[in-house]
Design a protein around this motif. Structure first.
Motif, PDB file in Angstrom:
ATOM      1  N   LEU A 215       0.782  -1.073  -0.361  1.00 12.00           N
ATOM      2  CA  LEU A 215      -0.008   0.420   0.179  1.00 12.00           C
ATOM      3  C   LEU A 215       0.539   1.112   0.201  1.00 12.00           C
ATOM      4  O   LEU A 215      -0.505   2.622  -0.010  1.00 12.00           O
ATOM      5  CB  LEU A 215      -1.154  -0.073   0.898  1.00 12.00           C
TER       6      LEU A 215
ATOM      7  N   VAL B 150      -2.933   0.964  -4.391  1.00 15.38           N
ATOM      8  CA  VAL B 150      -4.738   0.656  -3.754  1.00 15.38           C
ATOM      9  C   VAL B 150      -5.167  -0.744  -5.419  1.00 15.38           C
ATOM     10  O   VAL B 150      -5.841  -1.377  -5.063  1.00 15.38           O
ATOM     11  CB  VAL B 150      -5.663   2.064  -3.574  1.00 15.38           C
TER      12      VAL B 150
ATOM     13  N   ALA C  28      -3.367  -3.786  -4.388  1.00 17.62           N
ATOM     14  CA  ALA C  28      -3.914  -5.124  -3.502  1.00 17.62           C
ATOM     15  C   ALA C  28      -5.175  -4.982  -3.815  1.00 17.62           C
ATOM     16  O   ALA C  28      -5.578  -6.262  -3.476  1.00 17.62           O
ATOM     17  CB  ALA C  28      -4.121  -3.553  -2.297  1.00 17.62           C
ATOM     18  N   PHE C  29      -6.248  -4.075  -4.292  1.00 17.12           N
ATOM     19  CA  PHE C  29      -7.846  -4.915  -4.785  1.00 17.12           C
ATOM     20  C   PHE C  29      -7.874  -6.062  -5.229  1.00 17.12           C
ATOM     21  O   PHE C  29      -7.946  -6.850  -5.575  1.00 17.12           O
ATOM     22  CB  PHE C  29      -8.138  -3.765  -4.871  1.00 17.12           C
TER      23      PHE C  29
ATOM     24  N   MET D  61      -6.341  -2.548   4.293  1.00 16.95           N
ATOM     25  CA  MET D  61      -6.725  -1.089   3.444  1.00 16.95           C
ATOM     26  C   MET D  61      -8.002  -0.643   4.584  1.00 16.95           C
ATOM     27  O   MET D  61      -8.000   1.165   3.972  1.00 16.95           O
ATOM     28  CB  MET D  61      -7.961  -2.073   2.304  1.00 16.95           C
TER      29      MET D  61
ATOM     30  N   ILE E 155      -9.982   3.209   2.507  1.00 19.38           N
ATOM     31  CA  ILE E 155     -10.165   2.329   1.551  1.00 19.38           C
ATOM     32  C   ILE E 155     -11.272   1.264   1.666  1.00 19.38           C
ATOM     33  O   ILE E 155     -11.372   0.241   2.358  1.00 19.38           O
ATOM     34  CB  ILE E 155      -8.656   1.446   1.033  1.00 19.38           C
TER      35      ILE E 155
ATOM     36  N   GLN F 203     -12.565   2.831  -4.182  1.00 17.90           N
ATOM     37  CA  GLN F 203     -11.318   3.127  -4.660  1.00 17.90           C
ATOM     38  C   GLN F 203     -12.144   0.939  -5.195  1.00 17.90           C
ATOM     39  O   GLN F 203     -11.777   0.848  -6.361  1.00 17.90           O
ATOM     40  CB  GLN F 203     -10.512   2.095  -4.481  1.00 17.90           C
TER      41      GLN F 203
ATOM     42  N   THR G  82     -12.788  -4.983   2.619  1.00 19.58           N
ATOM     43  CA  THR G  82     -12.815  -3.580   3.491  1.00 19.58           C
ATOM     44  C   THR G  82     -13.479  -2.959   3.871  1.00 19.58           C
ATOM     45  O   THR G  82     -12.533  -2.218   5.038  1.00 19.58           O
ATOM     46  CB  THR G  82     -11.911  -3.124   1.510  1.00 19.58           C
TER      47      THR G  82
END
Length: 671
Positions: free
Chosen positions: A324, A330, A333-334, A369, A374, A378, A422
């Motif tokens: 991150l 972002v 990570a997703f 996150m 987040i 996002q 998240t």
């Protein structure tokens, strides 16, 4: 090559090889010997034909052994006899002398530096012989990067990476090259970064030993190392480079490389991110999973899954924190969280009980996150290519067919669950109301789409966390049961297709997933931190009506799971209505009609949760249902003579209940 009597850890092999190299390097005759070999090899490299390299076949480097032997023997200071014989004979048949291997490696490295334009792999015809020390070449390259040879070493390694990018078939046997090229072309048309983790080329036996020479860059040129890996444009090559134990066993190195790896996303429109085809960062994330599995070695003892997850948590907390910090953190990570969720789902369909770090990675990533706020916005941006397009939802709603795209990529369900995790992570006190409303709308769109991620594998337990997460969203609504019923009604056309269309038997998958969510909602309302018994009973009744109807209508091949779900619902009934409310439980059992097997199944679930069999049987008589007679009929049917399917496991359970009813004893089981 160093002889060993048995398996040896790579660190010990490396230590021995380097120790042997240091010993020979310190020998008074080492410099003289290399100075003899260097011009001979340089002349051979000067005659190298690049065309043969492009075709994947290398002309053997013609080493003048007689010239080498004469030069070695004529030295004023005699060389060790084993050096002379080994250095003379290595081009025709190998020797097993660490000193000779190191000398040849040093000579080859110097020749490559003198002729870098052919690439570091131009020595492949020599490297193919295992009696040349790659470690010596790597060490000389690493030393050269800190000195005047830096440009030559970089050029040689750059040519190596560029050549692999232009000729990916170099790592497979000639007959397999055309097939690899075609599959690679198909892969390069894919838009989703998920294909880096679920690479269709993963099972291709690709191996190109000169790739290891790139590790010479790691001590001082890590960014360059990553850049050259990207230059190959080949997931197989990147995976081979990162699969080295000296990389994936060092978490500190993996994190440092992850922070330096080139960005993987670009902003197309300001509203979405898209993958720019870079490979190293996603492959490094995959390497962290291997690191955790190897570091904790779940095969070494009998530690529980919970214990292993706890030990893996600090590893993935560090990975998430580093990830991150990246510019594309972002987005990446997703995408990785979505992949992990899909992988966890696929692992549930495998019979292996070996621990895998997927769940620990998911948990650490979602918490990190959420801690940075987040969430939904996002997630929608990161998964825009995966989630259902709003413009198509109404069309799919009217048709009832949905979008039946298949393939092992991150599904819209996985993307929805990633975003939901998240928002529901412990780092937040509770799911934000606006986010919950939007996520429920997104969930309903995934159902309408008939997303592949809604499928529940036959041997899976249910409900699972994949159903608990959407159920939690309904809890934040003013009328959670009505909201759930709305989702059920929107899937009516799909269920009709499952009942009427022989070639669309899986059309009930979204409805079954939603029914599992309904059962999870019953659990939250009945047993949650703040119990809501009235709504739990309302939800149970609604779930019964929906599930029983589906169990009656659907194709017999598919309806067993619906009957199982109905039985699970009856297992909750004593806890929702009180154990002594046998009248209500008898009333609900009487609604099952004349299906003896289903009656036995659901009755057994009630009795296993503390209800007394004689009291239940007595209450059912008021609804004109003779439980004893129905049990006897079911047992007789299951044990009839003739060739047929195996006897139902419920027959033994029916006999057990019959015994209790006849003996007057109570059938009590712990809840």
């Amino acid at each position: 090559m160093i002889d060993t009597d048995g398996p040896m850890d790579w660190r010990e092999l490396h230590r021995r090889e380097v120790s042997a190299g240091r010993a020979v390097t310190g020998h008074p005759s080492f410099g003289v010997t290399v100075s003899i070999l260097r011009p001979v090899l340089s002349e051979a490299f000067a005659k190298f034909d690049p065309a043969t390299r492009a075709e994947g076949r290398y002309s053997p480097i013609d080493v003048d052994c007689e010239r080498i032997n004469a030069a070695l023997v004529s030295q004023p200071h005699p060389l060790p006899e084993e050096w002379i014989s080994g250095l003379t004979e290595i081009s025709t048949h190998g020797v097993n002398d660490p000193a000779v291997e190191w000398i040849w490696g040093a000579a080859v490295a110097n020749a490559i530096i003198e002729y870098p334009q052919y690439g570091a792999d131009a020595a492949w015809s020599l490297l193919e012989n295992r009696y040349i020390s790659q470690e010596a070449i790597i060490q000389i390259f690493a030393d050269g990067l800190a000195g005047p040879s830096r440009d030559a070493v970089l050029k040689a390694l750059t040519e190596l990476a560029s050549f692999i990018g232009a000729h990916p078939g170099i790592g497979v046997y000639a007959p397999e090259r055309y097939g690899l090229t075609k599959r690679l072309e198909e892969w390069r048309r894919k838009e989703l970064i998920e294909t880096v983790w679920r690479d269709p080329l993963d099972h291709v036996p690709w191996l190109y030993p000169p790739m290891r020479l790139l590790t010479a860059l790691l001590p001082t040129e890590k960014a360059c190392f990553l850049t050259l890996l990207e230059k190959t444009r080949l997931p197989l090559a990147v995976a081979q480079a990162l699969d080295s134990p000296e990389i994936f066993e060092r978490l500190d190195l993996l994190l440092e490389l992850l922070l330096l790896a080139p960005d993987t996303s670009e902003d197309d429109t300001g509203n979405r991110w898209s993958w720019n085809r870079n490979l190293t960062a996603p492959k490094l994330l995959a390497a962290t999973l291997k690191h955790a599995k190897e570091a904790l070695d779940p095969r070494s003892d009998t530690r529980s899954i919970e214990n292993l997850d706890a030990q893996a948590a600090p590893i993935f907390a560090a990975v998430a924190k580093t990830l991150l910090k990246r510019n594309d953190g972002v987005f990446l990570a997703f995408q990785w969280l979505g992949h992990l969720i899909g992988e966890e789902h696929r692992q549930s369909n495998r019979s292996s009980e070996i621990w895998h770090p997927t769940r620990a990675a998911m948990s650490a990533l979602a918490e990190a996150m959420a801690g940075l706020d987040i969430g939904l916005d996002q997630g929608l941006r990161a998964f825009q290519l995966i989630l259902p397009a709003p413009s198509r939802l109404e069309e799919m709603r009217k048709s009832g067919i949905g979008d039946q795209e298949m393939g092992w990529v991150t599904s819209a369900t996985d993307a929805f669950l990633a975003t939901t995790l998240t928002e529901q992570a412990d780092a937040r006190s509770q799911t934000r109301a606006p986010a919950a409303t939007s996520l429920i709308a997104l969930y309903h769109s995934v159902l309408i789409r008939r997303d592949q991620g809604l499928y529940v594998f036959q041997q899976d337990p249910f409900p699972t966390w994949r159903h608990w997460q959407p159920a939690q969203l309904y809890l934040s609504m003013d009328a959670p049961v009505a909201e759930w019923e709305s989702g059920w009604r929107s899937l009516a056309e799909q269920r009709r297709r499952a009942f009427m269309t022989h070639d669309d038997t899986q059309a009930d998958d979204p409805s079954f997933f939603h029914a599992c969510v309904g059962l999870s909602l019953v659990d939250y309302l009945a047993f949650g931190a703040i119990a809501r018994p009235k709504e739990a009973w309302e939800c149970w009744l609604s779930l019964f009506d929906c599930v029983f109807s589906a169990a009656l209508q659907l194709n017999w091949v598919r309806h067993d799971r619906w009957r199982h779900l109905l039985a699970k619902a009856f297992a909750r009934l004593p806890h929702i209505r009180r154990v002594d409310d046998v009248e209500e439980m008898a009333a609900q059992l009487s609604r099952l009609g004349g299906d003896d097997e289903l009656l036995v199944w659901c009755s057994a679930m009630i009795l296993d949760n503390g209800v007394e069999a004689p009291l239940l049987a007595q209450a059912m008589l008021t609804h004109r249902v003779n439980l004893t007679a129905r049990l006897a009929d079911f047992i007789a049917w299951e044990e009839r003579e003739g060739t047929r399917r195996p006897t139902s496991p419920l027959a033994e359970k029916a006999k057990e209940i019959m015994h209790v009813l006849h003996s007057g004893r109570h059938l009590l089981r712990p809840t």
